[in-house]
Design a protein around this motif. Structure first.
Motif, PDB file in Angstrom:
ATOM      1  N   LEU A 108      -6.473 -21.153 -10.955  1.00 17.00           N
ATOM      2  CA  LEU A 108      -5.110 -21.629 -10.744  1.00 17.00           C
ATOM      3  C   LEU A 108      -4.104 -20.762 -11.488  1.00 17.00           C
ATOM      4  CD1 LEU A 108      -3.285 -23.866  -9.564  1.00 17.00           C
ATOM      5  CD2 LEU A 108      -3.721 -25.191 -11.643  1.00 17.00           C
ATOM      6  N   GLU A 109      -4.419 -20.396 -12.723  1.00 15.44           N
ATOM      7  CA  GLU A 109      -3.526 -19.558 -13.513  1.00 15.44           C
ATOM      8  C   GLU A 109      -3.406 -18.167 -12.893  1.00 15.44           C
ATOM      9  OE1 GLU A 109      -0.797 -18.730 -16.452  1.00 15.44           O
ATOM     10  OE2 GLU A 109      -1.668 -20.653 -15.849  1.00 15.44           O
ATOM     11  N   LEU A 110      -4.512 -17.618 -12.400  1.00 13.23           N
ATOM     12  CA  LEU A 110      -4.465 -16.308 -11.747  1.00 13.23           C
ATOM     13  C   LEU A 110      -3.608 -16.359 -10.488  1.00 13.23           C
ATOM     14  CD1 LEU A 110      -8.211 -15.268 -12.150  1.00 13.23           C
ATOM     15  CD2 LEU A 110      -6.251 -14.204 -13.289  1.00 13.23           C
ATOM     16  N   LEU A 111      -3.743 -17.438  -9.700  1.00 12.73           N
ATOM     17  CA  LEU A 111      -2.954 -17.584  -8.479  1.00 12.73           C
ATOM     18  C   LEU A 111      -1.465 -17.707  -8.802  1.00 12.73           C
ATOM     19  CD1 LEU A 111      -5.310 -20.025  -6.568  1.00 12.73           C
ATOM     20  CD2 LEU A 111      -4.729 -17.699  -5.844  1.00 12.73           C
ATOM     21  N   LYS A 112      -1.159 -18.514  -9.848  1.00 11.97           N
ATOM     22  CA  LYS A 112       0.248 -18.703 -10.232  1.00 11.97           C
ATOM     23  C   LYS A 112       0.871 -17.419 -10.767  1.00 11.97           C
ATOM     24  CE  LYS A 112       0.224 -23.644 -11.400  1.00 11.97           C
ATOM     25  NZ  LYS A 112       0.372 -24.626 -12.511  1.00 11.97           N
ATOM     26  N   SER A 113       0.020 -16.550 -11.344  1.00 10.29           N
ATOM     27  CA  SER A 113       0.518 -15.316 -11.960  1.00 10.29           C
ATOM     28  C   SER A 113       0.452 -14.125 -11.028  1.00 10.29           C
ATOM     29  CB  SER A 113      -0.293 -15.019 -13.236  1.00 10.29           C
ATOM     30  OG  SER A 113      -0.205 -16.095 -14.138  1.00 10.29           O
ATOM     31  N   SER A 144      -3.386 -12.549 -18.517  1.00  5.43           N
ATOM     32  CA  SER A 144      -4.057 -12.165 -19.764  1.00  5.43           C
ATOM     33  C   SER A 144      -5.006 -13.274 -20.208  1.00  5.43           C
ATOM     34  CB  SER A 144      -3.033 -11.912 -20.875  1.00  5.43           C
ATOM     35  OG  SER A 144      -2.410 -13.133 -21.253  1.00  5.43           O
ATOM     36  N   ILE A 145      -5.947 -12.916 -21.083  1.00  6.60           N
ATOM     37  CA  ILE A 145      -6.868 -13.919 -21.629  1.00  6.60           C
ATOM     38  C   ILE A 145      -6.092 -15.007 -22.364  1.00  6.60           C
ATOM     39  CG2 ILE A 145      -8.701 -14.296 -23.337  1.00  6.60           C
ATOM     40  CD1 ILE A 145      -9.811 -11.556 -22.583  1.00  6.60           C
ATOM     41  N   GLU A 146      -5.036 -14.621 -23.067  1.00  6.70           N
ATOM     42  CA  GLU A 146      -4.234 -15.616 -23.790  1.00  6.70           C
ATOM     43  C   GLU A 146      -3.578 -16.589 -22.822  1.00  6.70           C
ATOM     44  OE1 GLU A 146      -0.559 -15.951 -27.031  1.00  6.70           O
ATOM     45  OE2 GLU A 146      -1.381 -13.982 -26.495  1.00  6.70           O
ATOM     46  N   GLN A 147      -3.055 -16.101 -21.703  1.00  9.21           N
ATOM     47  CA  GLN A 147      -2.466 -16.973 -20.700  1.00  9.21           C
ATOM     48  C   GLN A 147      -3.491 -17.980 -20.178  1.00  9.21           C
ATOM     49  OE1 GLN A 147      -0.577 -13.449 -18.418  1.00  9.21           O
ATOM     50  NE2 GLN A 147       0.396 -15.267 -17.544  1.00  9.21           N
ATOM     51  N   ILE A 148      -4.675 -17.480 -19.865  1.00 13.87           N
ATOM     52  CA  ILE A 148      -5.728 -18.354 -19.324  1.00 13.87           C
ATOM     53  C   ILE A 148      -6.152 -19.378 -20.366  1.00 13.87           C
ATOM     54  CG2 ILE A 148      -8.091 -18.409 -18.434  1.00 13.87           C
ATOM     55  CD1 ILE A 148      -7.495 -15.502 -17.361  1.00 13.87           C
ATOM     56  N   ALA A 149      -6.282 -18.930 -21.627  1.00 12.81           N
ATOM     57  CA  ALA A 149      -6.677 -19.840 -22.709  1.00 12.81           C
ATOM     58  C   ALA A 149      -5.649 -20.954 -22.879  1.00 12.81           C
ATOM     59  CB  ALA A 149      -6.858 -19.069 -24.007  1.00 12.81           C
TER      60      ALA A 149
END
Length: 316
Positions: A11-16, A21-26
Motif C-alpha cells: 500500500l505504501e509503495l502504491l501511494k508513493s 524508503s525503508i523508513e517510510q515503509i517502517a
C-alpha cells in the motif's frame, strides 16, 4: 498472507508511486501496530500525563471515571500567534534534546544484542499457550511480548528458559519497576546453600543445563538412564518454585526425555516423580524431579506406577 506487513508495504509503495524508503515503509507499519500504540498509551497516562498534570499544564479528560485524554489549560485564551510561538519552542526543545542525547533517548526500546528471532518468539508463546504468564490475558485480547525474565542488562541470556510471555500492560508495568524488582529476582535465582549436594554438584556430572536448571544422572538409579532435573536456585520444595523455573524444568524434562529415547530404543514409558517433604520420602532438601525410564518387562506388574510409593496401594 501471514501478517498485515505485506499489504501495508504494498500500500505504501502504491501511494508513493511505486517506490518508498525503508523508513517510510517502517512508519506505515507502525501506524498499524496496535502493540506499539498501547505501549505509548500506557506511558502517556502513567508518566508524561501525570507530570504535566501535576505541574498544572494539562487537565485529564475523563469518561465514566476513566482518563481518555488530556486538555491543555488556557488554550481558549491563546492567540494563533501564541500557539505558533509555543509550537516553535517545543520543536526547538525536541531538536536540542535529540542532538544532545542521540540514540540513548530510545535505548529502552532497543534490544542490547539484537531482536528476538521469530522462531524463539513462537516457542515462548506456544509454551505459554498464547497467554500472559502473569495476568493470564489472551493474545486474542491484547498484544503479547516476549520478555527476558532476567534482563540482558543484568546478565540474562537469550536462552528459552530466560524468556516469558507478557502482555503489553504487564511488560510495561514491569519495565517501570525494573531496577527495583529484578535486582531482588536476580539475587533469588543466584541463591545457593553451602553444603547442599545439588548446589555444589561437580560440573562433570551435569549432562545438560539452561538458565535456571540443570540435569544429572541419578547416583542411585532405579533404572538405567534415570535422570534428575534440578533448579539451580536452592529451594527445598517443588511448590516454592517460581513460574519461570517451572517452565525451564519442563523444557529440560522434555529435552532429557528425547535424549533418553534416542539413546535407548527399548524405553517405552517414564515415571516422573517429585518427593516434597520428609513424609513423602524426600532426603535431599533441594527440589529435584526424577525422570525414570521404563521398559517392557522391567517388573512383573507395573500397574499403578507412582502409586507404588505406598506398596499395598500400587495394585488396584
Amino acid at each position: 498472507m501471514s501478517h498485515v506487513y505485506q499489504p501495508v508495504m504494498l500500500l505504501e509503495l502504491l501511494k508513493s508511486g511505486g517506490e518508498a524508503s525503508i523508513e517510510q515503509i517502517a512508519k506505515a507499519m507502525l501506524l498499524h501496530d496496535r502493540s506499539q500504540i498501547e505501549y505509548y498509551e500506557i506511558r502517556t497516562k502513567n508518566m508524561v500525563g501525570k507530570v504535566l498534570t501535576n505541574n498544572g499544564i494539562v487537565d485529564p479528560v475523563k469518561l465514566a471515571g476513566r482518563i481518555v485524554g488530556y486538555r491543555l489549560k488556557d488554550i481558549s485564551n491563546m492567540s494563533a500567534e501564541d500557539r505558533s510561538t509555543l509550537i516553535g519552542q517545543c520543536e526547538g526543545k525536541i531538536a536540542d534534546y535529540i542532538e544532545k542525547r542521540g540514540d540513548s533517548i530510545w535505548k529502552h526500546r532497543f534490544n542490547a544484542k539484537g531482536y528476538v528471532p521469530g522462531s524463539v518468539r513462537y516457542e515462548v508463546l506456544k509454551q505459554a499457550k498464547y497467554r500472559c504468564e502473569l495476568c493470564g490475558a489472551s493474545a486474542a485480547e491484547i498484544a503479547l511480548h516476549v520478555d527476558h525474565i532476567i534482563p540482558r542488562s543484568k546478565g540474562g541470556q537469550d536462552d528459552l528458559s530466560n524468556f516469558q510471555a507478557l502482555c503489553i500492560t504487564c511488560n510495561t508495568n514491569k519495565r517501570d519497576t525494573d531496577d527495583a524488582d529484578f535486582r531482588d529476582v536476580a539475587k533469588a535465582y543466584a541463591h545457593r546453600e553451602k553444603g547442599c549436594v545439588f548446589c555444589e554438584v561437580s560440573a562433570d556430572r551435569v549432562i545438560a543445563e539452561n538458565e535456571l536448571c540443570y540435569a544429572i544422572l541419578d547416583g542411585f538409579p532405579v533404572t538405567p538412564l534415570h535422570t534428575l532435573v534440578i533448579p539451580k536456585r536452592h529451594v527445598s520444595d517443588y511448590f516454592d518454585l517460581f513460574q519461570p523455573e517451572l517452565n525451564a524444568m519442563r523444557r529440560m524434562l522434555e529435552e532429557m526425555r528425547s535424549d533418553i529415547l534416542n539413546k535407548d530404543c527399548s524405553v517405552s514409558g517414564f515415571n516422573v516423580g517429585i518427593n516434597a517433604g520428609e513424609a513423602a520420602g524426600q532426603t535431599i532438601f533441594h527440589c529435584h524431579v526424577h525422570l525414570i525410564p521404563r521398559r517392557d518387562g522391567d517388573m512383573p506388574n507395573p500397574r499403578g506406577g507412582v502409586r507404588g510409593v505406598i506398596p499395598r496401594k500400587q495394585s488396584y
